[in-house]
Design a protein around this motif. Structure first.
Motif: not given
Length: 357
Positions: A171-177, A224-233
């Motif tokens: 899935x492409x759910x946006x970048x992370x650092x 990406x909340x639209x794909x079912x994934x909120x903030x993570x770490x």
């Protein structure tokens, strides 16, 4: 650590190193292949990690702990992240990658799939005919298929390796650092050219000089909340670097660094960066045979003579390999992450020369 083998496989697919015996070790563990013996202590280990980090929470975000239950209508997200550092024939290499998929039923299976390992023991690789876990799709859950594993070299299916698998894509759910590397934090993004794996470079490889040892790495993303994934770490601690200090290195017939070993005698190994609370995996192989030992990571282990003999070291050092690998885990947390796998591997691979009589 389900993605640990990906590190060496990724280097192989990108032409950096040649195949090692990671797949052989997996086969041994799944099928119970080979004989084992106690080479010292008979204590058990429940983990092959040095400094595994407990589940709990990260900055208020819950961390999966393996007790989660599969919910068919809302399975959540499965995330992995790995750092691999390899020194091979004196050459340093590094890789880091991550990824996201919808969580699958088979990832929630908490049954023991791998044989328990005893510390300070060795096992000889013996090829066995694999036993399929299923024979048709009807043997699986509705969303699963009965699929075989594929040969990494040919891409052909391997008969007998069938198991129930949920077809899914990255899935492409946006970048992370990730903070912890030397210099500024690295940003990992979805890479369609690498089957959707998240990488900080086009092929996932990194300049080894930016790897910081004895350091805690911090992973953070908005999702990406639209794909079912909120903030993570999450976090992962990378321990000290590893360097073989005994036997001393010599030059092989190809002018490569190598260790000398008597094919009929025990082999004393010493290395730096040890952690008495962790373990290392030590593999010795040749065209004639292969053994793997699991030892306390206290900086020293002796492979008994009876096990060195099983390898049948050949006259050409290039085909004799010693691998010492330290592996460990971290944590990945988030309200929507139900399966996580944060791993590191620090490995030294070198040729072995038959000691001259």
């Amino acid at each position: 650590m389900k993605y640990a083998g990906y590190i060496l496989a990724f280097f192989l697919l990108n032409g950096v190193i040649f195949a090692c015996d990671e797949a052989e070790e997996d086969t041994d563990e799944k099928n119970g292949a080979g004989d084992s013996t106690d080479a010292g202590s008979d204590s058990d280990t429940d983990s092959d990690t040095d400094s595994d980090q407990d589940a709990g929470d990260y900055d208020g975000l819950p961390c999966p702990d393996g007790s989660e239950t599969f919910i068919e209508d809302d399975p959540g997200i499965s995330m992995f992240f790995m750092i691999g550092v390899i020194q091979m024939m004196g050459q340093d290499m590094a890789i880091a990658a991550g990824g996201f998929t919808p969580a699958a039923r088979e990832e929630f299976d908490t049954e023991v799939k791998y044989a328990d390992e005893e510390l300070d023991t060795c096992t000889e690789y013996v090829e066995e005919t694999p036993v399929p876990e299923c024979t048709r799709n009807e043997d699986c859950a509705p969303e699963q298929q009965c699929l075989p594993e594929t040969d990494p070299d040919t891409g052909e299916p391997i008969p007998g390796t069938e198991s129930c698998v949920t077809p899914r894509e990255m899935m492409d759910v946006g970048p992370f650092t990730v903070t912890g590397f030397s210099g500024t934090p690295l940003t990992f993004t979805y890479n369609p050219a690498q089957s959707g794996a998240y990488m900080a470079s086009p092929d996932g490889t990194l300049d080894p000089s930016i790897i910081e040892f004895d350091t805690e790495y911090v992973i953070e993303g908005d999702g990406d909340p639209s794909q079912g994934l909120g903030e993570f770490g999450g976090t992962m601690y990378l321990p000290d670097a590893m360097e073989i200090t005994h036997p001393e290195f010599v030059q092989s017939e190809l002018d490569l660094p190598a260790l000398e070993a008597d094919p009929e005698d025990e082999l004393l190994l010493k290395w730096t960066g040890g952690n008495p609370d962790g373990t290392v995996r030590i593999s010795l192989s040749s065209i004639g045979g292969s053994i793997t030992c699991t030892a306390v990571d206290d900086g020293e282990f002796t492979i008994p003579a009876e096990w060195v003999k099983k390898v049948r070291l050949g006259g050409a050092a290039f085909f004799n390999l010693l691998e010492i690998s330290r592996e460990g885990t971290g944590r990945l947390c988030g309200e929507d992450i139900t399966v996580s796998d944060a791993t590191y591997t620090v490995t030294v691979i070198t040729n072995v020369m038959r000691k001259k009589e």
